[in-house]
Write a protein that holds these residues in place. Structure first.
Motif, PDB file in Angstrom:
ATOM      1  N   ILE A  84       0.840  -1.200   0.000  1.00  0.00           N
ATOM      2  CA  ILE A  84       0.000   0.000   0.000  1.00  0.00           C
ATOM      3  C   ILE A  84       0.872   1.246   0.000  1.00  0.00           C
ATOM      4  O   ILE A  84       0.619   2.205  -0.745  1.00  0.00           O
ATOM      5  CB  ILE A  84      -0.943   0.008   1.214  1.00  0.00           C
ATOM      6  CG1 ILE A  84      -1.964  -1.135   1.114  1.00  0.00           C
ATOM      7  CG2 ILE A  84      -1.667   1.347   1.329  1.00  0.00           C
ATOM      8  CD1 ILE A  84      -2.881  -1.253   2.314  1.00  0.00           C
ATOM      9  N   MET A  85       1.920   1.241   0.811  1.00  0.00           N
ATOM     10  CA  MET A  85       2.829   2.383   0.874  1.00  0.00           C
ATOM     11  C   MET A  85       3.510   2.609  -0.471  1.00  0.00           C
ATOM     12  O   MET A  85       3.694   3.754  -0.899  1.00  0.00           O
ATOM     13  CB  MET A  85       3.858   2.166   1.978  1.00  0.00           C
ATOM     14  CG  MET A  85       3.259   2.152   3.380  1.00  0.00           C
ATOM     15  SD  MET A  85       4.485   1.744   4.655  1.00  0.00           S
ATOM     16  CE  MET A  85       5.571   3.184   4.517  1.00  0.00           C
ATOM     17  N   ALA A  86       3.861   1.522  -1.149  1.00  0.00           N
ATOM     18  CA  ALA A  86       4.495   1.652  -2.465  1.00  0.00           C
ATOM     19  C   ALA A  86       3.510   2.211  -3.486  1.00  0.00           C
ATOM     20  O   ALA A  86       3.885   2.995  -4.368  1.00  0.00           O
ATOM     21  CB  ALA A  86       5.018   0.296  -2.925  1.00  0.00           C
ATOM     22  N   LEU A  87       2.238   1.833  -3.369  1.00  0.00           N
ATOM     23  CA  LEU A  87       1.224   2.278  -4.312  1.00  0.00           C
ATOM     24  C   LEU A  87       0.858   3.746  -4.104  1.00  0.00           C
ATOM     25  O   LEU A  87       0.753   4.516  -5.071  1.00  0.00           O
ATOM     26  CB  LEU A  87      -0.026   1.407  -4.174  1.00  0.00           C
ATOM     27  CG  LEU A  87      -1.147   1.601  -5.193  1.00  0.00           C
ATOM     28  CD1 LEU A  87      -0.662   1.312  -6.607  1.00  0.00           C
ATOM     29  CD2 LEU A  87      -2.335   0.697  -4.846  1.00  0.00           C
ATOM     30  N   LEU A  88       0.682   4.150  -2.851  1.00  0.00           N
ATOM     31  CA  LEU A  88       0.299   5.529  -2.554  1.00  0.00           C
ATOM     32  C   LEU A  88       1.490   6.473  -2.502  1.00  0.00           C
ATOM     33  O   LEU A  88       1.346   7.681  -2.705  1.00  0.00           O
ATOM     34  CB  LEU A  88      -0.448   5.592  -1.210  1.00  0.00           C
ATOM     35  CG  LEU A  88      -1.790   4.870  -1.128  1.00  0.00           C
ATOM     36  CD1 LEU A  88      -2.334   4.945   0.304  1.00  0.00           C
ATOM     37  CD2 LEU A  88      -2.792   5.464  -2.104  1.00  0.00           C
ATOM     38  N   GLY A  89       2.658   5.906  -2.219  1.00  0.00           N
ATOM     39  CA  GLY A  89       3.856   6.715  -2.008  1.00  0.00           C
ATOM     40  C   GLY A  89       4.139   6.841  -0.527  1.00  0.00           C
ATOM     41  O   GLY A  89       3.217   7.067   0.267  1.00  0.00           O
TER      42      GLY A  89
ATOM     43  N   ASP B  62       5.398   9.122   1.102  1.00  0.00           N
ATOM     44  CA  ASP B  62       5.164  10.459   1.650  1.00  0.00           C
ATOM     45  C   ASP B  62       3.681  10.777   1.829  1.00  0.00           C
ATOM     46  O   ASP B  62       3.340  11.828   2.372  1.00  0.00           O
ATOM     47  CB  ASP B  62       5.799  11.521   0.742  1.00  0.00           C
ATOM     48  CG  ASP B  62       7.320  11.463   0.761  1.00  0.00           C
ATOM     49  OD1 ASP B  62       7.870  11.021   1.785  1.00  0.00           O
ATOM     50  OD2 ASP B  62       7.942  11.853  -0.246  1.00  0.00           O
ATOM     51  N   HIS B  63       2.826   9.881   1.355  1.00  0.00           N
ATOM     52  CA  HIS B  63       1.389  10.109   1.517  1.00  0.00           C
ATOM     53  C   HIS B  63       1.047  10.102   3.007  1.00  0.00           C
ATOM     54  O   HIS B  63       1.552   9.271   3.766  1.00  0.00           O
ATOM     55  CB  HIS B  63       0.602   9.018   0.791  1.00  0.00           C
ATOM     56  CG  HIS B  63      -0.849   9.317   0.628  1.00  0.00           C
ATOM     57  ND1 HIS B  63      -1.751   9.239   1.664  1.00  0.00           N
ATOM     58  CD2 HIS B  63      -1.564   9.714  -0.461  1.00  0.00           C
ATOM     59  CE1 HIS B  63      -2.961   9.568   1.230  1.00  0.00           C
ATOM     60  NE2 HIS B  63      -2.878   9.853  -0.070  1.00  0.00           N
TER      61      HIS B  63
ATOM     62  N   LEU C  13      -7.989   1.639   8.605  1.00  0.00           N
ATOM     63  CA  LEU C  13      -7.560   3.032   8.644  1.00  0.00           C
ATOM     64  C   LEU C  13      -8.242   3.747   7.486  1.00  0.00           C
ATOM     65  O   LEU C  13      -8.391   3.177   6.397  1.00  0.00           O
ATOM     66  CB  LEU C  13      -6.040   3.124   8.497  1.00  0.00           C
ATOM     67  CG  LEU C  13      -5.384   4.472   8.787  1.00  0.00           C
ATOM     68  CD1 LEU C  13      -5.588   4.871  10.248  1.00  0.00           C
ATOM     69  CD2 LEU C  13      -3.884   4.392   8.482  1.00  0.00           C
ATOM     70  N   SER C  14      -8.668   4.986   7.698  1.00  0.00           N
ATOM     71  CA  SER C  14      -9.281   5.760   6.624  1.00  0.00           C
ATOM     72  C   SER C  14      -8.730   7.174   6.615  1.00  0.00           C
ATOM     73  O   SER C  14      -8.178   7.648   7.619  1.00  0.00           O
ATOM     74  CB  SER C  14     -10.807   5.798   6.787  1.00  0.00           C
ATOM     75  OG  SER C  14     -11.174   6.551   7.935  1.00  0.00           O
ATOM     76  N   ASN C  15      -8.885   7.840   5.484  1.00  0.00           N
ATOM     77  CA  ASN C  15      -8.513   9.252   5.443  1.00  0.00           C
ATOM     78  C   ASN C  15      -9.631  10.072   6.087  1.00  0.00           C
ATOM     79  O   ASN C  15     -10.697   9.549   6.438  1.00  0.00           O
ATOM     80  CB  ASN C  15      -8.210   9.705   4.013  1.00  0.00           C
ATOM     81  CG  ASN C  15      -9.420   9.581   3.085  1.00  0.00           C
ATOM     82  OD1 ASN C  15     -10.475   9.076   3.473  1.00  0.00           O
ATOM     83  ND2 ASN C  15      -9.270  10.041   1.850  1.00  0.00           N
ATOM     84  N   ALA C  16      -9.401  11.368   6.238  1.00  0.00           N
ATOM     85  CA  ALA C  16     -10.348  12.211   6.973  1.00  0.00           C
ATOM     86  C   ALA C  16     -11.715  12.272   6.299  1.00  0.00           C
ATOM     87  O   ALA C  16     -12.755  12.326   6.975  1.00  0.00           O
ATOM     88  CB  ALA C  16      -9.776  13.625   7.119  1.00  0.00           C
TER      89      ALA C  16
END
Length: 313
Positions: free
Chosen positions: A150-155, A157-158, A276-279
């Motif tokens: 997931i980190m690789a897909l979103l980046g 720094d996301h 986990l979700s974004n705001a």
């Protein structure tokens, strides 16, 4: 009339399937994208010549929560699951193979296989997924891949990637081996967390399986880490030696041998919450890595995401 909410799910493992199943049953039409040929993630079964088959991922499931117990009971009632007496404990397995659990959940879902998502971009509250030369757009996106992917897909720094950076996943090398002769005296399972082979399953003792001397052996996390980048033929040979030594098997009677590397097999450090979700609650991340290295944990994560989404929609 309002337009239906477009919901995309990356990953057709237990988390993605349980999430999609809950949403589908509530009247939505989620789309599941998976890079593999099959479904189920680590609810996996490898088939080989001569009627051999190996559950080379998750070995069995347990059901502690009422919701998951109901699911397993419903699958047992239609012969898609059965109890497996391992000697020291009892669990449930899919029938006639482990991925039967996934197939039962997948009924009538829109699952698109062998689809590789190359990038994910948020634009004006929507999520654009680049797939080869095509682009798919969703209003809500659920990603159920392992945390490092997931980190690789979103980046890295996301903002949401930074919230899962502490999650650690452990590898597992798995051996699949079959022998020419039959020995009904061998145990259903063998567990030794401190040995190179931490787990061995006698496949023919599971309900609905072929009566062949087939074994799945899973190396410990430490052994798997130490041998992570070796060629799988080399690893298979090393693990076969350990298997024969542990169960006193005749290496000369081997009729099948193969190995599979699960780079993200077990949860070392979990997220500590179901998802986990974004705001804005347009992006959700989930998987067993959120809670625990159990199939039920993946199920809990997926259903928790779906229930939150249903409350928001």
């Amino acid at each position: 009339m309002t337009e239906p909410v477009r919901i995309g799910i990356i990953g057709a493992g237990m988390t993605g399937l349980s999430c999609a199943r809950t949403l589908k049953d509530a009247g939505h039409t989620p789309v599941i994208l998976d890079k593999g040929r099959g479904i189920g993630g680590r609810l996996a079964t490898r088939r080989a010549d001569n009627g051999l088959q190996f559950d080379h991922g998750a070995q069995y499931v347990t059901a502690k929560t009422e919701e998951f117990q109901k699911l397993i009971e419903s699958l047992v009632s239609v012969d898609a699951a059965g109890g497996w007496d391992m000697g020291e404990r009892t669990g449930f397995v899919g029938v006639p193979s482990m991925n039967a659990l996934a197939k039962a959940l997948a009924s009538e879902l829109d699952i698109r296989r062998q689809v590789q998502v190359n990038s994910v971009t948020e634009t004006e509250g929507h999520w654009s997924l680049e797939i080869d030369k095509d682009t798919l757009v969703f209003d809500r996106l659920i990603i159920t891949a392992p945390a490092p992917q997931i980190m690789a897909l979103l980046g890295t720094d996301h903002p949401i990637s930074k919230q899962i950076a502490h999650v650690s996943l452990l590898p597992c090398w798995t051996l699949m081996a079959a022998f020419d002769d039959e020995d009904d005296a061998l145990p259903a399972s063998h567990r030794d967390p401190d040995a190179p082979l931490a787990w061995i399953a006698n496949e023919k003792t599971k309900p609905g399986r072929p009566g062949r001397n087939a074994f799945v052996a899973q190396a410990s996390s430490d052994w798997s880490e130490d041998h992570l980048e070796l060629d799988k033929a080399v690893v298979a040979d090393l693990m076969l030696t350990e298997l024969c030594k542990t169960l006193d098997l005749d290496r000369g009677k081997v009729i099948h041998i193969d190995a599979h590397r699960w780079r993200y097999a077990k949860v070392g450090t979990p997220l500590g919450q179901p998802y986990l979700s974004n705001a804005s609650k347009t992006l959700f991340l989930g998987g067993d890595w959120c809670l625990d290295a159990r199939v039920e944990a993946a199920f809990q994560s997926g259903t928790a995401i779906a229930e939150t989404l249903l409350n928001e929609l």
